[in-house]
Motif scaffolding. Sequence first.
Motif, PDB file in Angstrom:
ATOM      1  N   VAL A   1      43.728  36.675  33.154  1.00  0.00           N
ATOM      2  CA  VAL A   1      44.477  37.929  33.051  1.00  0.00           C
ATOM      3  C   VAL A   1      44.324  38.697  34.364  1.00  0.00           C
ATOM      4  CG1 VAL A   1      44.328  38.143  30.547  1.00  0.00           C
ATOM      5  CG2 VAL A   1      42.541  39.141  31.970  1.00  0.00           C
ATOM      6  N   PRO A   2      45.401  39.269  34.867  1.00  0.00           N
ATOM      7  CA  PRO A   2      45.286  40.069  36.093  1.00  0.00           C
ATOM      8  C   PRO A   2      44.531  41.363  35.818  1.00  0.00           C
ATOM      9  CG  PRO A   2      47.567  40.008  35.315  1.00  0.00           C
ATOM     10  CD  PRO A   2      46.766  39.147  34.394  1.00  0.00           C
ATOM     11  N   ILE A   3      43.712  41.756  36.779  1.00  0.00           N
ATOM     12  CA  ILE A   3      42.973  43.009  36.671  1.00  0.00           C
ATOM     13  C   ILE A   3      43.323  43.902  37.857  1.00  0.00           C
ATOM     14  CG2 ILE A   3      41.097  42.119  35.241  1.00  0.00           C
ATOM     15  CD1 ILE A   3      39.408  41.879  37.820  1.00  0.00           C
ATOM     16  N   PHE A   4      43.241  45.225  37.616  1.00  0.00           N
ATOM     17  CA  PHE A   4      43.668  46.218  38.590  1.00  0.00           C
ATOM     18  C   PHE A   4      42.625  47.318  38.687  1.00  0.00           C
ATOM     19  CE2 PHE A   4      47.236  44.193  36.581  1.00  0.00           C
ATOM     20  CZ  PHE A   4      48.075  43.873  37.641  1.00  0.00           C
ATOM     21  N   ASP A   5      42.604  47.993  39.832  1.00  0.00           N
ATOM     22  CA  ASP A   5      41.716  49.150  39.958  1.00  0.00           C
ATOM     23  C   ASP A   5      42.396  50.367  39.310  1.00  0.00           C
ATOM     24  OD1 ASP A   5      43.513  50.289  41.815  1.00  0.00           O
ATOM     25  OD2 ASP A   5      42.278  49.764  43.550  1.00  0.00           O
ATOM     26  N   ALA A   6      41.704  51.498  39.318  1.00  0.00           N
ATOM     27  CA  ALA A   6      42.206  52.707  38.651  1.00  0.00           C
ATOM     28  C   ALA A   6      43.527  53.199  39.236  1.00  0.00           C
ATOM     29  CB  ALA A   6      41.159  53.813  38.725  1.00  0.00           C
TER      30      ALA A   6
END
Length: 184
Positions: free
Chosen positions: A89-94
Amino acid sequence: MAPVPRAVIDAARRLTGEDEIQAMMAESVQRRFCTTDLLTRELDQAGRNGTALPRKALLPLLAGARSVAEADAWRLWRRSGLPPGHWNVPIFDANGNYIATPDFWCDEVAFAWEIDSFRHHADPDGHRATVARNARYAAAGIVVLQTLPSRLRTEPDEVQRELRAAFRAAQSRPRPEILLKRVA
């Protein structure tokens, strides 16, 4: 002529090696020739004869694993007693900036597990991408564990110890603000 899901399941029913079956099924999904849902539907219509191994091989793919090595990792994680997570799953910063798509992501503690084979990361471009990915993990405060695929089978107990230690390290620090979906 047969649709891809039918051809994959027909071939899988004739094979006797789980790794071969898993590799073929994973390849068909990873290359977007078909989906795990279509493979499941085809298996359900195939009856019982010769479907035990394909059904077993499909389980990790349904969870999001994309290769035989990731299926091995999926089985190892399930035996580890650690909380469930997400595969690929792609993850992102805030701020919504892309960090990576880890092989496994434990959102509870912001922990990434990468199954990094020499073959896919050794050429200059692959190595550069791996170093850049790991730099993004570090900059975001993510604990990441890298494991060679071969160790999943040759040293499963040691890999489980490393998983637990890395999980504890992730648990011991404040969880960074990492999101599974990009902020709009």
